[in-house]
Write an enzyme that holds these catalytic residues in place. Structure first.
Site, PDB file in Angstrom:
ATOM      1  N   GLN A  87      -3.785   0.539  10.131  1.00 52.81           N
ATOM      2  CA  GLN A  87      -3.658   1.439  11.277  1.00 52.81           C
ATOM      3  C   GLN A  87      -4.958   2.170  11.561  1.00 52.81           C
ATOM      4  OE1 GLN A  87      -0.560   4.291  10.470  1.00 52.81           O
ATOM      5  NE2 GLN A  87      -1.658   5.274   8.800  1.00 52.81           N
TER       6      GLN A  87
ATOM      7  N   PHE B 241       3.569   9.110   0.648  1.00 50.30           N
ATOM      8  CA  PHE B 241       3.351   7.932   1.487  1.00 50.30           C
ATOM      9  C   PHE B 241       3.455   6.670   0.641  1.00 50.30           C
ATOM     10  CE2 PHE B 241      -0.110   5.720   4.258  1.00 50.30           C
ATOM     11  CZ  PHE B 241       0.859   4.949   4.882  1.00 50.30           C
TER      12      PHE B 241
ATOM     13  N   LYS C 139      10.511   1.278  -0.133  1.00 45.49           N
ATOM     14  CA  LYS C 139      11.083   0.576   1.021  1.00 45.49           C
ATOM     15  C   LYS C 139      10.656  -0.881   1.076  1.00 45.49           C
ATOM     16  CE  LYS C 139      11.611   0.621   6.045  1.00 45.49           C
ATOM     17  NZ  LYS C 139      11.335   1.348   7.324  1.00 45.49           N
ATOM     18  N   HIS C 140       9.380  -1.144   0.823  1.00 52.54           N
ATOM     19  CA  HIS C 140       8.843  -2.496   1.013  1.00 52.54           C
ATOM     20  C   HIS C 140       8.463  -3.191  -0.292  1.00 52.54           C
ATOM     21  CE1 HIS C 140       8.704  -1.703   5.310  1.00 52.54           C
ATOM     22  NE2 HIS C 140       8.024  -0.592   5.078  1.00 52.54           N
TER      23      HIS C 140
ATOM     24  N   HIS D 216       7.000   5.977  -0.497  1.00 53.42           N
ATOM     25  CA  HIS D 216       7.805   5.389   0.574  1.00 53.42           C
ATOM     26  C   HIS D 216       7.522   3.902   0.724  1.00 53.42           C
ATOM     27  CE1 HIS D 216       9.668   4.818   4.518  1.00 53.42           C
ATOM     28  NE2 HIS D 216       8.535   4.249   4.896  1.00 53.42           N
ATOM     29  N   GLU D 217       6.243   3.534   0.739  1.00 57.99           N
ATOM     30  CA  GLU D 217       5.890   2.129   0.932  1.00 57.99           C
ATOM     31  C   GLU D 217       6.377   1.267  -0.224  1.00 57.99           C
ATOM     32  OE1 GLU D 217       4.568   0.740   3.720  1.00 57.99           O
ATOM     33  OE2 GLU D 217       4.914   2.742   4.520  1.00 57.99           O
TER      34      GLU D 217
ATOM     35  N   HIS E  82      -1.509   0.743   6.194  1.00 57.16           N
ATOM     36  CA  HIS E  82      -0.197   1.342   6.375  1.00 57.16           C
ATOM     37  C   HIS E  82       0.755   0.795   5.320  1.00 57.16           C
ATOM     38  CE1 HIS E  82       3.316   2.503   9.323  1.00 57.16           C
ATOM     39  NE2 HIS E  82       3.540   2.885   8.068  1.00 57.16           N
TER      40      HIS E  82
END
Length: 217
Positions: free
Chosen positions: A25, A102, A109-110, A105-106, A52
């Protein structure tokens, strides 16, 4: 500058129907919205594309998420990568923070959806390595496309990246407070293992505009 990866010709050739998208990003576009942004506690990031995330996707366009709630983010697993993450994977969310939320979260989630091929440290390490193999800002500036608040043809942005890398990127846009469409994210596809760049099976831009702004930062 070139990077190379396997070019699969048919969907059946994609490994286990799962690929990865590395998303980078532009901080100028992230911050130039109504919600604004907050610089991390380490200070203003460099005017460069930051990571990102690395996102598993199926080749039909769908994607898994939050695959293993038991595999929680553990900061100690990436302690040797933190300084590099703060430089190349910086947070811009508010309130100002170091970046752990951050990255948490990454991963949760991923990253957990790739745990069969990479552990938590490997997820962040491989993503950083992928980012180091492509200098998007250099590619664009070499093509005369600079972050100066000017508008550029979307096709020229994609052409410059494809010429330098051999692969077609996916472009995402957002809006600034004046509702100008601006270059926000650039995605490239990677194989399941997170090692080799490859053609995207469904390279659909989320930016249906002929000209977009490249915001200053």
């Amino acid at each position: 500058m070139k990077f190379y990866g396997t070019k699969y010709k048919t969907r059946s050739e994609y490994p286990n129907n799962l690929i990865q998208n590395i998303c980078m990003q532009w901080p100028g576009a992230y911050c130039d919205t109504k919600r604004a942004c907050c610089y991390p506690t380490t200070g203003k990031p460099a005017a460069d594309f930051g990571i990102h995330g690395l996102w598993p996707n199926y080749n039909n366009g769908s994607y898994p998420s939050n695959c293993d709630p038991s595999n929680e983010f553990d900061p100690s697993e990436i302690s040797d990568l933190v300084s590099t993450l703060q430089t190349k994977w910086p947070t811009l969310s508010c309130p100002s923070n170091e970046g752990y939320k951050f990255w948490e979260h990454e991963w949760e989630k991923h990253g957990t959806c790739s745990e069969s091929v990479m552990d938590q440290h490997g997820y962040f390490e491989k993503t950083l390595a992928l980012r180091d193999r492509i200098n998007l800002l250099q590619i664009l500036t070499d093509a005369g496309i600079e972050p100066n608040d000017e508008f550029y043809k979307l096709k020229d942005i994609k052409k410059a990246i494809e010429k330098a890398t051999g692969f077609t990127p996916v472009i995402n846009c957002n809006r600034d407070p004046e509702k100008n469409r601006q270059l926000h994210e650039i995605l490239l596809c990677v194989d399941k293992s997170g090692t080799e760049f490859m053609d995207c099976p469904m390279p659909t831009d989320r930016c249906p505009y002929s000209h977009i702004q490249f915001a200053k930062f």
